[in-house]
Design an enzyme around this catalytic site. Structure first.
Site, PDB file in Angstrom:
ATOM      1  N   ASP A 269       0.860  -1.177   0.000  1.00 13.09           N
ATOM      2  CA  ASP A 269       0.000   0.000   0.000  1.00 13.09           C
ATOM      3  C   ASP A 269       0.899   1.230   0.000  1.00 13.09           C
ATOM      4  O   ASP A 269       1.956   1.237   0.641  1.00 13.09           O
ATOM      5  CB  ASP A 269      -0.901   0.017   1.233  1.00 13.09           C
ATOM      6  CG  ASP A 269      -1.996  -1.041   1.176  1.00 13.09           C
ATOM      7  OD1 ASP A 269      -2.390  -1.433   0.067  1.00 13.09           O
ATOM      8  OD2 ASP A 269      -2.472  -1.452   2.249  1.00 13.09           O
TER       9      ASP A 269
ATOM     10  N   ASP B 242      -6.959  -1.601  -4.514  1.00 11.90           N
ATOM     11  CA  ASP B 242      -8.047  -1.249  -3.599  1.00 11.90           C
ATOM     12  C   ASP B 242      -8.998  -0.256  -4.251  1.00 11.90           C
ATOM     13  O   ASP B 242     -10.223  -0.360  -4.118  1.00 11.90           O
ATOM     14  CB  ASP B 242      -7.490  -0.637  -2.308  1.00 11.90           C
ATOM     15  CG  ASP B 242      -6.591  -1.595  -1.536  1.00 11.90           C
ATOM     16  OD1 ASP B 242      -6.781  -2.819  -1.646  1.00 11.90           O
ATOM     17  OD2 ASP B 242      -5.696  -1.100  -0.820  1.00 11.90           O
TER      18      ASP B 242
END
Length: 193
Positions: free
Chosen positions: A152, A166
């Site tokens: 991330d 995501d």
């Protein structure tokens, strides 16, 4: 009696289409369904490759470095390895999330066989590309074997750090909610509730 009326279709309804806009299995319906599958897999491939290349780039250039400010402290690029779900919840359940991602991919493959709606193809393509992106991390990133940490790197202020996979999943899910509220089914039919 016209050919359309003999076939049980109202006059003016194209062959291969029923009254509600779904297909009746004619050659036109097969071609239309094939185009929707191409759209689904094209969107999925684009989302997956964009996610994969962005993760490779940020791991190579940004990991183990200070965050880069994009818009001051409001938006930064900061690499973390997330073994959990959204908001880093459930970090001890990595295998469960891997199984869930795999199940999502199988469900999309099952729905794709009856897909005749372009908006649904786009939505499912976004979900598929995002699920594959994060599943790739879980399978192949350290420590590997269904327990890898998802990369991330998009870090808005006062929010969870996330990635492009995501984003694709959220956009696909949001589109599915809109399509469901509008009554459009994956097979192209519209139902009224």
């Amino acid at each position: 009696m016209t050919e359309a009326e003999q076939a049980g279709r109202p006059t003016g309804t194209p062959e291969g289409t029923d009254v509600t806009g779904g297909t009746t299995g004619g050659d036109g319906g097969a071609a239309r369904g094939g185009r929707r599958l191409v759209a689904l897999f094209s969107v999925a491939a684009f989302a997956y490759l964009l996610d994969l290349s962005s993760k490779m780039l940020v791991v190579a250039k940004l990991e183990h470095h200070d965050p880069i400010e994009v818009f001051g402290t409001w938006l930064q690029l900061d690499v973390i390895r997330n073994r959990g779900a959204a908001f880093s919840l459930g970090e001890t359940m990595t295998i469960v999330f891997t199984i869930i991602a795999s199940a999502v991919i199988l469900v999309i493959a099952r729905i794709a066989r009856k897909l005749y709606s372009l908006p649904w193809a786009i939505a499912l393509g976004l979900l598929l590309g995002g699920a594959l992106g994060n599943l790739t991390d879980r399978l192949f990133r350290s420590p590997g074997g269904f327990e890898g940490g998802v990369v991330d790197f998009i870090a808005p202020a006062h929010f969870a750090v996330f990635n492009l996979a995501d984003s694709a999943i959220v956009c696909g899910g949001f589109l599915i909610v809109i399509l469901s509220f509008r009554g459009l089914d994956p097979d192209g039919t519209v139902h009224q509730d």
